[in-house]
Design a protein around this motif. Sequence first.
Motif, PDB file in Angstrom:
ATOM      1  N   SER A 182       3.259  -0.241  12.262  1.00 11.65           N
ATOM      2  CA  SER A 182       2.574   0.062  11.069  1.00 11.65           C
ATOM      3  C   SER A 182       2.246  -1.098  10.178  1.00 11.65           C
ATOM      4  CB  SER A 182       3.456   1.265  10.197  1.00 11.65           C
ATOM      5  OG  SER A 182       3.711   2.517  10.951  1.00 11.65           O
ATOM      6  N   GLY A 183       2.400  -2.288  10.817  1.00 11.03           N
ATOM      7  CA  GLY A 183       1.860  -3.410  10.003  1.00 11.03           C
ATOM      8  C   GLY A 183       2.852  -3.672   9.144  1.00 11.03           C
ATOM      9  N   VAL A 198      -2.852   3.407  16.953  1.00 12.62           N
ATOM     10  CA  VAL A 198      -1.687   4.109  16.766  1.00 12.62           C
ATOM     11  C   VAL A 198      -1.489   3.826  15.272  1.00 12.62           C
ATOM     12  CG1 VAL A 198       0.533   4.538  17.398  1.00 12.62           C
ATOM     13  CG2 VAL A 198      -0.961   3.902  19.153  1.00 12.62           C
ATOM     14  N   ALA A 199      -1.652   2.976  14.749  1.00 10.95           N
ATOM     15  CA  ALA A 199      -1.208   2.628  13.483  1.00 10.95           C
ATOM     16  C   ALA A 199      -1.817   3.351  12.543  1.00 10.95           C
ATOM     17  CB  ALA A 199      -1.401   1.019  13.059  1.00 10.95           C
ATOM     18  N   ILE A 200      -2.978   3.957  12.782  1.00  6.69           N
ATOM     19  CA  ILE A 200      -4.014   4.786  11.937  1.00  6.69           C
ATOM     20  C   ILE A 200      -3.291   6.151  11.696  1.00  6.69           C
ATOM     21  CG2 ILE A 200      -6.126   6.261  11.895  1.00  6.69           C
ATOM     22  CD1 ILE A 200      -7.555   3.915  13.380  1.00  6.69           C
ATOM     23  N   THR A 205       1.817   2.966   7.716  1.00  4.45           N
ATOM     24  CA  THR A 205       0.821   2.084   7.773  1.00  4.45           C
ATOM     25  C   THR A 205       0.130   1.900   6.448  1.00  4.45           C
ATOM     26  OG1 THR A 205       0.336   2.534   9.952  1.00  4.45           O
ATOM     27  CG2 THR A 205      -1.527   1.657   8.621  1.00  4.45           C
ATOM     28  N   TYR A 206      -0.211   3.093   5.854  1.00  3.68           N
ATOM     29  CA  TYR A 206      -0.867   3.241   4.592  1.00  3.68           C
ATOM     30  C   TYR A 206       0.001   2.789   3.146  1.00  3.68           C
ATOM     31  CZ  TYR A 206      -4.015   5.498   7.696  1.00  3.68           C
ATOM     32  OH  TYR A 206      -4.719   5.581   8.519  1.00  3.68           O
ATOM     33  N   TRP A 224      -7.973   2.671  -1.878  1.00  7.77           N
ATOM     34  CA  TRP A 224      -8.369   4.081  -2.196  1.00  7.77           C
ATOM     35  C   TRP A 224      -8.245   4.779  -1.004  1.00  7.77           C
ATOM     36  CZ3 TRP A 224      -7.680   4.500  -6.782  1.00  7.77           C
ATOM     37  CH2 TRP A 224      -8.203   3.495  -7.510  1.00  7.77           C
ATOM     38  N   THR A 225      -8.298   4.170   0.213  1.00 10.80           N
ATOM     39  CA  THR A 225      -8.221   4.951   1.465  1.00 10.80           C
ATOM     40  C   THR A 225      -6.836   5.237   1.586  1.00 10.80           C
ATOM     41  OG1 THR A 225      -9.926   3.656   2.417  1.00 10.80           O
ATOM     42  CG2 THR A 225      -8.681   4.711   4.171  1.00 10.80           C
ATOM     43  N   ASP A 226      -6.054   4.078   1.220  1.00 12.22           N
ATOM     44  CA  ASP A 226      -4.548   4.274   1.645  1.00 12.22           C
ATOM     45  C   ASP A 226      -4.167   5.419   0.626  1.00 12.22           C
ATOM     46  OD1 ASP A 226      -4.254   1.875   3.048  1.00 12.22           O
ATOM     47  OD2 ASP A 226      -4.168   0.524   1.332  1.00 12.22           O
ATOM     48  N   LEU A 227      -4.463   5.442  -0.664  1.00  9.54           N
ATOM     49  CA  LEU A 227      -3.858   6.434  -1.558  1.00  9.54           C
ATOM     50  C   LEU A 227      -4.291   7.802  -1.020  1.00  9.54           C
ATOM     51  CD1 LEU A 227      -4.468   4.798  -4.985  1.00  9.54           C
ATOM     52  CD2 LEU A 227      -2.193   4.969  -3.858  1.00  9.54           C
ATOM     53  N   LEU A 228      -5.679   7.800  -0.569  1.00 10.27           N
ATOM     54  CA  LEU A 228      -6.135   9.132  -0.071  1.00 10.27           C
ATOM     55  C   LEU A 228      -5.284   9.624   1.123  1.00 10.27           C
ATOM     56  CD1 LEU A 228      -8.355  11.398  -0.263  1.00 10.27           C
ATOM     57  CD2 LEU A 228      -9.603  10.058   1.249  1.00 10.27           C
ATOM     58  N   MET A 229      -5.101   8.568   1.861  1.00  7.22           N
ATOM     59  CA  MET A 229      -4.343   8.924   3.365  1.00  7.22           C
ATOM     60  C   MET A 229      -3.001   9.419   3.092  1.00  7.22           C
ATOM     61  SD  MET A 229      -6.405   9.062   5.659  1.00  7.22           S
ATOM     62  CE  MET A 229      -5.396   8.975   7.088  1.00  7.22           C
ATOM     63  N   LEU A 230      -2.282   8.863   1.935  1.00  3.51           N
ATOM     64  CA  LEU A 230      -1.017   9.289   1.655  1.00  3.51           C
ATOM     65  C   LEU A 230      -0.987  10.793   1.195  1.00  3.51           C
ATOM     66  CD1 LEU A 230       0.395   5.827   0.196  1.00  3.51           C
ATOM     67  CD2 LEU A 230       1.272   6.972   2.261  1.00  3.51           C
ATOM     68  N   VAL A 231      -2.033  11.096   0.449  1.00  2.34           N
ATOM     69  CA  VAL A 231      -2.156  12.310   0.125  1.00  2.34           C
ATOM     70  C   VAL A 231      -2.275  13.261   1.066  1.00  2.34           C
ATOM     71  CG1 VAL A 231      -3.368  13.918  -1.570  1.00  2.34           C
ATOM     72  CG2 VAL A 231      -3.068  11.744  -2.351  1.00  2.34           C
ATOM     73  N   VAL A 232      -3.213  13.127   1.979  1.00  3.66           N
ATOM     74  CA  VAL A 232      -3.374  13.804   3.076  1.00  3.66           C
ATOM     75  C   VAL A 232      -2.197  14.120   3.928  1.00  3.66           C
ATOM     76  CG1 VAL A 232      -4.756  13.799   5.429  1.00  3.66           C
ATOM     77  CG2 VAL A 232      -6.047  13.179   3.439  1.00  3.66           C
TER      78      VAL A 232
END
Lengths: 250, 320
Positions: A182-183, A198-200, A205-206, A224-232
């Motif tokens: 996850s970086g 895989v990290a995606i 990762t986010y 914003w992608t990070d935050l969105l992905m955490l919500v998802v």
Amino acid sequence: MSYSPEYLASDVKGAWAIAKKDLEIYYVKPNIYISGILFPLFMLLAFAVGRAAPLVSLVPGLIAITALFSASSIEPVSVPIERRTRTFDRLLSAPVSMFSIVLGESISGFMFSGSICFLLFIPGVILYQPALISIAILVLGIILSCFAFASFGTVFAAYPTENVGEVMSLLNLIRLPLIFISGVFIPLESMPLWGQTVAIISPLTYASDILRFGFEGTTHFGPWTDLLMLVVFAIIFQVLGNFLYRKFNI
Amino acid sequence: MQAIVVDHLTRRFENIVAVNDVSFQVGVGEIFGYLGPNGAGKTTTIRILTGITLPTSGNAYIFDYDIQKESIRARRCMGIVPETSNIYDDLSAWKNMMFSGELYGVRLPDRMERAKELLATFDLMERKDDRVRVYSKGMKRRLTIAMGLINNPKLLFLDEPTSGLDVQSNLIIRQVIRDLHERGVTVFLTTHNIEEANVMCERVAIINRGVIAAIDAPEKLKATIQSVQSIEIGFDHPEPGMMEALQKIALVNEVRKEGDKVRLFTSHPSDVLPLVIDYLQTHHIRPLSVNTHGPSLEDVFIRLTGLEETSRASSERGGS
Ligand SMILES: Nc1ncnc2c1ncn2[C@@H]1O[C@H](COP(=O)(O)OP(=O)(O)OP(=O)(O)O)[C@@H](O)[C@H]1O
Ligand SMILES: [Mg+2]
């Protein structure tokens, strides 16, 4: 799976009652601190010693892993114990929906890890002195990460056993590898292509990306992608949790 | 409207049918006993009625709410006291009560008042701030029942409420059930204690191996087996050959030795009694006591569940 909003008020109250009860009972259990705080700390220190990196650069990673480990440490302990003492039946037979139970369990992990991450966050802010907007993004990022990870832990606790060890080993089977893909230790950019792919699919990762952005200003996906992905991820784990508890526990 | 309607309920586990096509109804305000030996399917039935276990087939309604489709509405009407006292050992009795009230959506002032009342009723007020971990079994049981009542339920499920408790705890629990009954609360009570069902319940269902063998008022169930009335005679020391002689008396179906007493089964105790007295006088045997017994619920139970052999073995050990 349908949900009737008519019960929303009583479900939220029920979830809060469950979360408070969990915190009161389980925050005193030492194994939660060992697996939730000491363990990620040692992992990181071991890594830092090997690489001789400046300690300060470890703060974002430390918060990210601590969020993961502490948030997902309460339910995998509390739920099997409550199955054994039959107090879990109390929740299952209460006038609340499964949504309320899964949410309540997640909130307890969220509150526990949130408070620990906050303790780590303060020295981080003093060391890095990020801009106000970054601090706001960091707070949001930490909150979302803790909730997503707590929901992740709740999903594992759906495994129908009375044995804490079984849930824990299942959880660690997934949770440990996440650290390496996850970086957190190795920046995503310097990972091979398969590793980046895989990290995606890893929520860590986010979490780690948003923390790095907030403290250091570097990012792979953008905040914003990070935050969105955490919500998802939080939503996915909540829905999956509801499904699995229904399937295996009634 | 009925408090409980059970309609052809079946629950299968891998290779056994725990509840097999069971149907019954419980009226509002009734105390209904669910009587059966270990493994009969009592707990499974309660788990289905409280929505913790799904039935394999069939339906159940609580105050007309389908327990599967409208489980939350149905559960709002009920209090549940499960077989094992499932309380939070790490919390005090008071906090257990508060949590339970909160989970059932009881408002704070109400749940504090109600908790005080219930803890006093169950004689736990003095120890309310102790962790439950140090409570005795009976105290835990009483607390479990108190928690089941925090939401003022219209229907209370009790899964073996008094099993393994002392007289004191038993009396409190029975008194509480009577008070609930007076206030119009419906009580569904499982037990394998026949005496308990006999004294507490207005109607009793006898379940065995997942099948209901009979449902009726205890007295009516007894009336169905008049043939097992009996005369019980206590002796100082039994005479040799007496058992055989008693067996030969007309209308005596069976003679059984029970501890220091002898029990003669007959459907006509009033005709048999003079003959027995006659026999005793001619042989100069002085009885210590003579009692006649109507059929007991235990007899009905034994008859219906086919436990004859086990019961005989236990009688010979001196129990009854
Ligand atoms: N989860 C389960 N999986 C498999 N079998 C089960 C399960 N729960 C109950 N059973 C079986 O169903 C049958 C009925 O069990 P149940 O617990 O309802 O009996 P009971 O009448 O409550 O008995 P007791 O008086 O001992 O409490 C038993 O044979 C039991 O082994
Ligand atoms: Mg049982």
